[in-house]
Design a protein around this motif. Structure first.
Motif, PDB file in Angstrom:
ATOM      1  N   ARG A 153      33.530  29.830  39.318  1.00  0.00           N
ATOM      2  CA  ARG A 153      33.412  28.375  39.147  1.00  0.00           C
ATOM      3  C   ARG A 153      34.537  27.840  38.255  1.00  0.00           C
ATOM      4  O   ARG A 153      35.037  26.726  38.474  1.00  0.00           O
ATOM      5  N   TYR A 154      34.933  28.631  37.252  1.00  0.00           N
ATOM      6  CA  TYR A 154      36.041  28.216  36.375  1.00  0.00           C
ATOM      7  C   TYR A 154      37.331  28.077  37.178  1.00  0.00           C
ATOM      8  O   TYR A 154      38.048  27.069  37.048  1.00  0.00           O
ATOM      9  N   VAL A 155      37.626  29.051  38.014  1.00  0.00           N
ATOM     10  CA  VAL A 155      38.851  28.990  38.821  1.00  0.00           C
ATOM     11  C   VAL A 155      38.779  27.827  39.807  1.00  0.00           C
ATOM     12  O   VAL A 155      39.762  27.101  40.004  1.00  0.00           O
ATOM     13  N   ALA A 156      37.600  27.634  40.435  1.00  0.00           N
ATOM     14  CA  ALA A 156      37.454  26.572  41.438  1.00  0.00           C
ATOM     15  C   ALA A 156      37.657  25.184  40.839  1.00  0.00           C
ATOM     16  O   ALA A 156      38.223  24.298  41.496  1.00  0.00           O
ATOM     17  N   ILE A 157      37.217  24.964  39.607  1.00  0.00           N
ATOM     18  CA  ILE A 157      37.285  23.631  38.996  1.00  0.00           C
ATOM     19  C   ILE A 157      38.564  23.441  38.180  1.00  0.00           C
ATOM     20  O   ILE A 157      39.185  22.374  38.223  1.00  0.00           O
ATOM     21  N   CYS A 158      38.971  24.463  37.461  1.00  0.00           N
ATOM     22  CA  CYS A 158      40.146  24.325  36.585  1.00  0.00           C
ATOM     23  C   CYS A 158      41.465  24.611  37.304  1.00  0.00           C
ATOM     24  O   CYS A 158      42.520  24.120  36.881  1.00  0.00           O
ATOM     25  N   HIS A 159      41.436  25.391  38.380  1.00  0.00           N
ATOM     26  CA  HIS A 159      42.656  25.716  39.138  1.00  0.00           C
ATOM     27  C   HIS A 159      42.394  25.581  40.636  1.00  0.00           C
ATOM     28  O   HIS A 159      42.547  26.561  41.386  1.00  0.00           O
ATOM     29  N   PRO A 160      41.992  24.406  41.081  1.00  0.00           N
ATOM     30  CA  PRO A 160      41.588  24.253  42.492  1.00  0.00           C
ATOM     31  C   PRO A 160      42.704  24.535  43.487  1.00  0.00           C
ATOM     32  O   PRO A 160      42.449  25.046  44.581  1.00  0.00           O
ATOM     33  N   LEU A 161      43.946  24.202  43.136  1.00  0.00           N
ATOM     34  CA  LEU A 161      45.057  24.400  44.068  1.00  0.00           C
ATOM     35  C   LEU A 161      45.404  25.875  44.255  1.00  0.00           C
ATOM     36  O   LEU A 161      45.977  26.248  45.286  1.00  0.00           O
ATOM     37  N   HIS A 162      45.054  26.698  43.264  1.00  0.00           N
ATOM     38  CA  HIS A 162      45.365  28.134  43.344  1.00  0.00           C
ATOM     39  C   HIS A 162      44.117  28.976  43.595  1.00  0.00           C
ATOM     40  O   HIS A 162      44.170  30.203  43.500  1.00  0.00           O
ATOM     41  N   TYR A 163      42.994  28.312  43.904  1.00  0.00           N
ATOM     42  CA  TYR A 163      41.719  29.021  44.040  1.00  0.00           C
ATOM     43  C   TYR A 163      41.780  30.105  45.119  1.00  0.00           C
ATOM     44  O   TYR A 163      41.392  31.259  44.879  1.00  0.00           O
ATOM     45  N   ALA A 164      42.276  29.752  46.295  1.00  0.00           N
ATOM     46  CA  ALA A 164      42.314  30.713  47.407  1.00  0.00           C
ATOM     47  C   ALA A 164      43.215  31.896  47.082  1.00  0.00           C
ATOM     48  O   ALA A 164      42.916  33.041  47.464  1.00  0.00           O
ATOM     49  N   ALA A 165      44.309  31.632  46.379  1.00  0.00           N
ATOM     50  CA  ALA A 165      45.236  32.717  46.047  1.00  0.00           C
ATOM     51  C   ALA A 165      44.660  33.631  44.965  1.00  0.00           C
ATOM     52  O   ALA A 165      44.815  34.852  45.028  1.00  0.00           O
ATOM     53  N   ILE A 166      43.990  33.021  43.971  1.00  0.00           N
ATOM     54  CA  ILE A 166      43.434  33.826  42.864  1.00  0.00           C
ATOM     55  C   ILE A 166      42.210  34.604  43.324  1.00  0.00           C
ATOM     56  O   ILE A 166      42.116  35.815  43.140  1.00  0.00           O
ATOM     57  N   MET A 167      41.253  33.899  43.934  1.00  0.00           N
ATOM     58  CA  MET A 167      40.003  34.551  44.356  1.00  0.00           C
ATOM     59  C   MET A 167      40.162  35.124  45.766  1.00  0.00           C
ATOM     60  O   MET A 167      39.456  34.759  46.710  1.00  0.00           O
ATOM     61  N   SER A 168      41.081  36.030  45.897  1.00  0.00           N
ATOM     62  CA  SER A 168      41.331  36.682  47.191  1.00  0.00           C
ATOM     63  C   SER A 168      40.198  37.661  47.506  1.00  0.00           C
ATOM     64  O   SER A 168      39.465  38.093  46.605  1.00  0.00           O
ATOM     65  N   PRO A 169      40.018  38.023  48.775  1.00  0.00           N
ATOM     66  CA  PRO A 169      38.993  39.018  49.128  1.00  0.00           C
ATOM     67  C   PRO A 169      39.154  40.326  48.354  1.00  0.00           C
ATOM     68  O   PRO A 169      38.157  40.954  47.987  1.00  0.00           O
ATOM     69  N   ARG A 170      40.401  40.707  48.102  1.00  0.00           N
ATOM     70  CA  ARG A 170      40.650  41.941  47.350  1.00  0.00           C
ATOM     71  C   ARG A 170      40.109  41.835  45.926  1.00  0.00           C
ATOM     72  O   ARG A 170      39.412  42.746  45.440  1.00  0.00           O
ATOM     73  N   LEU A 171      40.408  40.706  45.247  1.00  0.00           N
ATOM     74  CA  LEU A 171      39.928  40.527  43.873  1.00  0.00           C
ATOM     75  C   LEU A 171      38.405  40.453  43.842  1.00  0.00           C
ATOM     76  O   LEU A 171      37.772  41.027  42.941  1.00  0.00           O
ATOM     77  N   CYS A 172      37.806  39.759  44.805  1.00  0.00           N
ATOM     78  CA  CYS A 172      36.340  39.661  44.853  1.00  0.00           C
ATOM     79  C   CYS A 172      35.710  41.043  44.983  1.00  0.00           C
ATOM     80  O   CYS A 172      34.727  41.358  44.301  1.00  0.00           O
ATOM     81  N   GLY A 173      36.283  41.867  45.857  1.00  0.00           N
ATOM     82  CA  GLY A 173      35.773  43.231  46.019  1.00  0.00           C
ATOM     83  C   GLY A 173      35.929  44.054  44.756  1.00  0.00           C
ATOM     84  O   GLY A 173      35.021  44.803  44.371  1.00  0.00           O
ATOM     85  N   VAL A 174      37.073  43.908  44.085  1.00  0.00           N
ATOM     86  CA  VAL A 174      37.325  44.646  42.839  1.00  0.00           C
ATOM     87  C   VAL A 174      36.357  44.210  41.747  1.00  0.00           C
ATOM     88  O   VAL A 174      35.835  45.044  40.984  1.00  0.00           O
ATOM     89  N   LEU A 175      36.079  42.907  41.657  1.00  0.00           N
ATOM     90  CA  LEU A 175      35.159  42.393  40.635  1.00  0.00           C
ATOM     91  C   LEU A 175      33.741  42.944  40.852  1.00  0.00           C
ATOM     92  O   LEU A 175      33.081  43.371  39.897  1.00  0.00           O
ATOM     93  N   VAL A 176      33.271  42.939  42.091  1.00  0.00           N
ATOM     94  CA  VAL A 176      31.933  43.468  42.375  1.00  0.00           C
ATOM     95  C   VAL A 176      31.892  44.975  42.127  1.00  0.00           C
ATOM     96  O   VAL A 176      30.921  45.498  41.558  1.00  0.00           O
ATOM     97  N   LEU A 177      32.942  45.680  42.536  1.00  0.00           N
ATOM     98  CA  LEU A 177      33.007  47.122  42.286  1.00  0.00           C
ATOM     99  C   LEU A 177      33.001  47.409  40.786  1.00  0.00           C
ATOM    100  O   LEU A 177      32.321  48.337  40.321  1.00  0.00           O
ATOM    101  N   GLY A 178      33.736  46.603  40.020  1.00  0.00           N
ATOM    102  CA  GLY A 178      33.751  46.772  38.567  1.00  0.00           C
ATOM    103  C   GLY A 178      32.371  46.566  37.963  1.00  0.00           C
ATOM    104  O   GLY A 178      31.971  47.289  37.031  1.00  0.00           O
ATOM    105  N   CYS A 179      31.619  45.591  38.488  1.00  0.00           N
ATOM    106  CA  CYS A 179      30.239  45.366  38.025  1.00  0.00           C
ATOM    107  C   CYS A 179      29.388  46.617  38.257  1.00  0.00           C
ATOM    108  O   CYS A 179      28.624  47.033  37.379  1.00  0.00           O
ATOM    109  N   TRP A 180      29.514  47.202  39.446  1.00  0.00           N
ATOM    110  CA  TRP A 180      28.740  48.407  39.771  1.00  0.00           C
ATOM    111  C   TRP A 180      29.131  49.581  38.872  1.00  0.00           C
ATOM    112  O   TRP A 180      28.258  50.306  38.371  1.00  0.00           O
TER     113      TRP A 180
END
Length: 320
Positions: free
Chosen positions: A122-149
């Motif tokens: 939500r921070y990236v979506a609101i504070c950096h909306p123009l770069h949201y797609a580039a920052i929250m890439s599928p790769r980063l999302c997968g890495v974040l969830v894997l890191g949680c596990w």
């Protein structure tokens, strides 16, 4: 405690929420209803997200992971509690108790970490909306969830392995409806210094750290929203955070309630009762909170129900 007082542990006794026999049917009915609502609501949420291509975004990817974790989290403890009430038993095997500790810590940690990752999203979506797609890439999302596990699994494994090193004596009654780590450690008659040290260190690091991350993300979100000139823009930006903020508040306030009730009352039954808030109530309410004001989720759920209705009609037509 002398070594001679130690005994082979076959099972523990879970005292549950109440020792009054007349209340057991009521407790069984209430918890069975809440458990079925939790499983059905969260699985419907996962189905809605997975079946709608428009919801294949980072926010809903994290939400579907949270919904699955909530199902597993509740399933770690509630089915055993219902089984014991139905069978009029309080017993849980030693292996079953250690397994409960392991999976409880695993899924509780995942809940905590995923809420933090969602706050960052939500921070990236609101504070950096123009770069949201580039920052929250599928790769980063997968890495974040894997890191949680990985982090949650390490914490649960370390605490569970240390628990296996303890010796227990004759008093094996746990004043709770599941094998809560602290309650089990208190029953040990061997030295628990290392267990206590690791447990409290994990609480400070793995609970305090994510909470600080959530606070930091929302502090920056609020600062960014204040800079938006139009009232409509502010309302639209804040509305994307309301559901997540509600779930975060419910999760951490329930944990705070458990801590305060434990500190204020020596009666462990009070702590067991308040723990129902984050163990059962929060996972049950999460899908309702996320779908209540979310038109995307509501639309996806309507399409799922329509698809099920069409398939049912076809099956009935073929059987006639």
């Amino acid at each position: 405690m002398e070594p001679g007082n130690e005994t082979y542990i076959a099972e523990f006794l879970l005292l549950g929420l109440s020792g009054v026999p007349e209340l057991q049917p009521l407790i069984f009915g209430v918890f069975l209803s809440m458990y079925l609502l939790t499983v059905l609501g969260n699985l419907l949420l996962v189905l809605a997200v997975s079946s709608d291509p428009h919801l294949h975004t980072p926010m809903y990817f994290f939400l579907s992971n949270l919904a699955l974790v909530d199902v597993f989290f509740t399933s770690t403890t509630v089915p055993k509690m219902l089984h014991n009430i139905w069978m009029q038993s309080k017993a849980i095997t030693y292996g079953g108790c250690v397994a409960q500790v392991l999976f409880f810590l695993l899924f509780a940690g995942l809940d905590d970490f995923l809420l933090t990752v969602m706050a960052y999203d939500r921070y990236v979506a609101i504070c950096h909306p123009l770069h949201y797609a580039a920052i929250m890439s599928p790769r980063l999302c997968g890495v974040l969830v894997l890191g949680c596990w990985v982090l949650s699994a390490l914490n649960s494994l370390v605490n569970s392995l240390l628990l296996l090193q303890l010796s227990f004596c004759a008093d094996l009654e746990i004043p709770h409806f599941f094998c809560e780590l602290n309650q089990v450690i208190q029953l040990a008659c061997s030295d628990t210094f290392l267990n206590d040290l690791v447990m409290y260190f994990a609480v400070v690091l793995l609970a305090g750290g994510p909470f600080a991350g959530v606070l930091s993300s929302y502090a920056k979100i609020m600062a960014s929203i204040r800079e938006i000139s139009s009232a409509q823009g502010k309302s639209r930006a804040f509305s994307t955070c309301v559901s997540h903020l509600s779930v975060v508040a419910l999760f951490y306030c329930s944990l705070l309630g458990v801590y305060l009730s434990s500190a204020a009352s020596p009666n462990s039954r009070v702590s067991a009762t308040t723990s129902v808030l984050y163990m059962v109530v929060t996972p049950m309410l999460n899908p309702f909170i996320y779908s209540l004001r979310n038109k995307d989720i509501q639309g996806a759920l309507r399409r799922v129900f329509a698809m099920v209705s069409v398939k049912r009609s076809r099956v009935l037509g073929l059987n006639e």
